[in-house]
Structure formats: C-alpha cells, structure tokens
Enzyme design. Structure first.
Site: not given
Ligand code: PLP
Length: 430
Positions: A146, A241, A269
């Site tokens: 994700y 990511d 985060k």
């Molecule tokens: N990338 C990863 C690996 C994530 O776990 C998340 C959200 O949990 C995101 C991107 C998206 O981040 P946000 O919820 O701050 O938009």
C-alpha cells in the site's frame, strides 16, 4: 445531538449521519473485525483511554508513528512551545531545515528532500518525479503493498495479472490503472516479466522494502538487491516506500537494514512525531527537477508545518540520542516468542512474522512470505481474536492485514497482561 453523546456507541451512531461509514479513514470502522469502534478520549504511554474511561494496551500506535508511545512528554512539550510561536507560517522557518538535515544525515540516499503532509502525497509526488526524470509512464507496484490512496496505487490484479492492473476503486480511471503493473512481492521473476513485457516503458518500481500492509512480510534474501539490479538493467528508478519502516527499523530505515540503496525514498509517520507529515527525497540530480528549481510541479499550503516539523525534529533527536532499536527488537522478539508458545499450546494454526519492533500474527497459515500466502489467512478467526482481545483491554490494529507496533513506552506488565489475555482468547477460539 453529538454534544451530549458520551458513549462510543452513541458517537458512532451520530458519526454515521455525518461522515461516510462514520469515520475519516475506512479501517477505523472496524468492518474487518465485526466490532463497533471505540472512541478515544485520551492516550498516554502504551495506553489508549476510551470515552467510557476504559484502559487499553495499544499495539496500533497510530499505525506506526508513535515509537515513543502516546503523548511522550518531550514531544508534547515541544509541540506546545512551537504552537505558542505560531501554528502555520506559510513561509520558511528553521525547523524545516533542521528536519531535512536530520533525515538526510540518517538516510544518506536522501541527499535532498521535500516535506509534504502525508504518506500519500509523498508517494504520489515521488512517482510524478520518477515519470518526469525517465520520460516514461508505467510503474511496477506489488500486490498487497500500500502506498496511500493516489489513483496510480489503487490498482488490483487484472486478468493478465502481471501485465496490466485494473482499478480497485470506482473513480480510478482505466488510464491510471493501465499505467500500473502488478508484480508479486518477493518474486524477482515476476518483476523481470513486467520489465520484459513493457520494454523501455517503466519509469519506476515502488516497493515497501518490508511489506507492512498485507500483514508484515519481510523481504526474502536477495529480493531488494534483485530489484536494484533489474531497475539498473532496464533504466528505471527504484522507490523505497519507507513511510512505515523509516526510523522504525533503525535510523537508516530498511535501506540501512538491508543494504540496498533506492533512487527515491518516501517517508511519513515517525518523522512527524505523531503530527501529519510526509516527505520524499533522493539523489540530488533527481530532486533538483522539482519546482521551483526544475519543471516538476509539487506544492503545499501547510507543507513544512511548524508544529509537525518541531515534533519531527524532537522525535529524531530523541531517537538519535536514545537509539532504542536494539532494545525494542529484543522486546518484540521476547513478546512474540511467548505468543508462539501460546499458539503451540492452544493447538492453533497460526504464525508470526516480525521485523524490529513490528509484527503480525497470521491465523490459519504456517508461514507467510507472499501476497498469496497472506491472502489465505483466516480473517474470520482474526476477527474473533481481535474482539476477544479488545474485550480484555488489548487494542490491536483492527484487521488481519496490518502490522502491530511496540513502543519504548510498553512495559513488561503490558506484555504479561497481553499474553494472559491471549491465552484466554486462544482457549475460547479452539
Ligand atoms: N505508504 C505506506 C507504506 C503506508 O503504510 C501508508 C499508510 O499507511 C502510506 C504510504 C500512506 O500514508 P498516509 O496514510 O499518511 O497518506
């Protein structure tokens, strides 16, 4: 009236009239676990406290950011001091520069970066940059990973699974879906196949270096290095990511842990100390293509927000000072080892994946290294487990396909209470 509502049930019922599903992010509706959500009144250390005054030991930790626990005094006092000086300037300030420097020092692959407000913004912007830098349009992502809710990432396997995705949400155009190719996490063969079938068209491979959004799945030996190799071979950029793994697995994130260097990195985060933030960065010559230096447009009214930057700076300073990673990993190892004993004693078919201070307990499977194995987990059993644990004051992420996080605020007492509750719930499940 919402004003008079005092219980989680009342609030959730009112919320349903005002917000889709009553929530501001879907998983909070608890649909995956067949329960009604708890409304939080406050949080402290390892605990959440509901509006009913009930205490919960928390393993969700706001989905990862709170590595120092809830309402850490050093962080909250920093935020309070910053708030008094102004909550948003819409102009430059010192902590943006300090935060960028702290990130770059810990993650040398991030020579330059741009702060944004969420992980979604970070990945979306990194992809735009990768497309601009390569002059190509397609991207390879992995099933089950994700990267936020931008159109290019809301893609599920189409009929020719490895060639072209189809939208996983109404509203995502076929065009956006067609530019996203889906490969299998931990399978270099599937990545090679995508490249071969789309020669000269792939701008980037984006990956969670440790998958956290289909439950926690570590990369198998050679997977990340293999991605690096394939990207170099076919002239595509590698995007890690690290929204979850950045500053969670160590100061240098998964990049340092696995010794593979991406071209671009996305963060979120932890770097906001619990306030909304994101960042993307990487090699200087790539980042220099971002506006106003280059032509790739990306902007944000609240980007580099002074409260988020102050909290982020404090968080990273504490992590550099205290280096809690070895201790956290030991705690997580000890906790999950006893969980494994509980599983064996109860005669339940389940397994646990762990990396550093994160873990996932999968029901109904003996090992999970791939998306397909994760998808064969017993989600109904997880739902029953979740409800049993919640009743006993243990707050888990409300879905099977999530990672649990521990923080420096978790204590031996918390773990003992958790393990005791788990034994009781396991006994009721079999
Ligand atoms: N990338 C990863 C690996 C994530 O776990 C998340 C959200 O949990 C995101 C991107 C998206 O981040 P946000 O919820 O701050 O938009």
């Amino acid at each position: 009236m919402v004003v008079g509502a005092e219980s989680s049930a009342e609030l959730f019922s009112q919320a349903g009239n005002l917000m889709p599903g009553g929530v501001n992010s879907p998983v909070r509706a608890f649909n995956a676990v067949g329960a009604e959500p708890v409304y939080i009144e406050h949080a402290s250390g390892s605990k959440l406290y509901s509006v009913e005054g009930r205490e919960y030991i928390d393993y969700m930790m706001s989905w990862g950011p709170l590595i120092l626990g809830h309402a850490n005094m050093e962080i909250t006092s920093t935020i309070t001091e910053a708030a008094v000086k102004g909550t948003s300037f819409g102009a430059n300030h010192k902590n943006e520069v300090v935060l960028a420097e702290l990130i770059s020092q810990s993650m040398p692959a991030v020579e330059m970066l741009r702060l944004v407000n969420s992980g979604t913004e970070a990945t979306m912007s990194a992809l735009r940059l990768a497309r601009a830098a390569t002059g190509r349009e397609k991207v390879i992502k992995f099933k089950g990973c994700y990267h936020g809710h931008a159109d290019s990432f809301l893609i599920s396997a189409g009929s020719g699974a490895l060639t072209q995705g189809s939208p996983s949400s109404p509203g995502v155009t076929r065009g956006a879906a067609g530019d996203t190719l889906l490969a299998d996490y931990n399978s270099i063969v599937s990545v090679k196949e995508c490249f071969e079938l789309n020669l000269g068209e792939i701008a980037a491979v984006i990956v969670e270096p440790v998958a956290g959004n289909m439950g926690l799945i570590p990369p198998v030996e050679g997977f990340l290095a293999g991605l690096r190799q394939e990207c170099d071979k076919y002239g595509a950029l590698l995007i890690f990511d690290e929204v979850i793994t950045g500053f969670r697995l160590g100061l240098g994130g998964a990049t340092e842990m696995y010794g593979v260097t991406p071209d671009l990195t996305t963060l979120g985060k932890i770097i906001g100390g619990g306030l909304p933030v994101g960042a993307y960065g990487g090699r200087r010559e790539l980042m220099e293509q971002i506006s106003p230096l280059g032509q790739v447009y990306q902007a944000g009214t609240l980007s580099g927000n002074p409260l988020a930057c102050a909290a982020g700076v404090r968080m990273l300073e504490i992590l550099r000072r205290d280096k809690p990673y070895t201790e956290l990993a030991k705690m997580c190892q000890a906790l999950t080892a006893i969980m494994e004993e509980n599983i064996a004693e109860a005669g339940i078919k389940a397994c646990i994946n762990r990396v550093g201070s994160a873990f996932t307990l999968f029901f109904g499977v003996e090992s999970v290294n791939s998306y397909d194995e994760a998808m064969s987990a017993d989600t109904a059993m997880f739902g029953a487990y979740f409800r049993g644990m919640l009743e006993r004051g243990i707050y888990l992420p409300p879905a099977q396909y999530e990672a649990n996080f521990i923080s420096t605020a978790h204590s031996i007492d918390d773990f003992e209470a958790t393990l005791l509750a788990q034994k009781e719930v396991f006994a009721a499940l079999v």
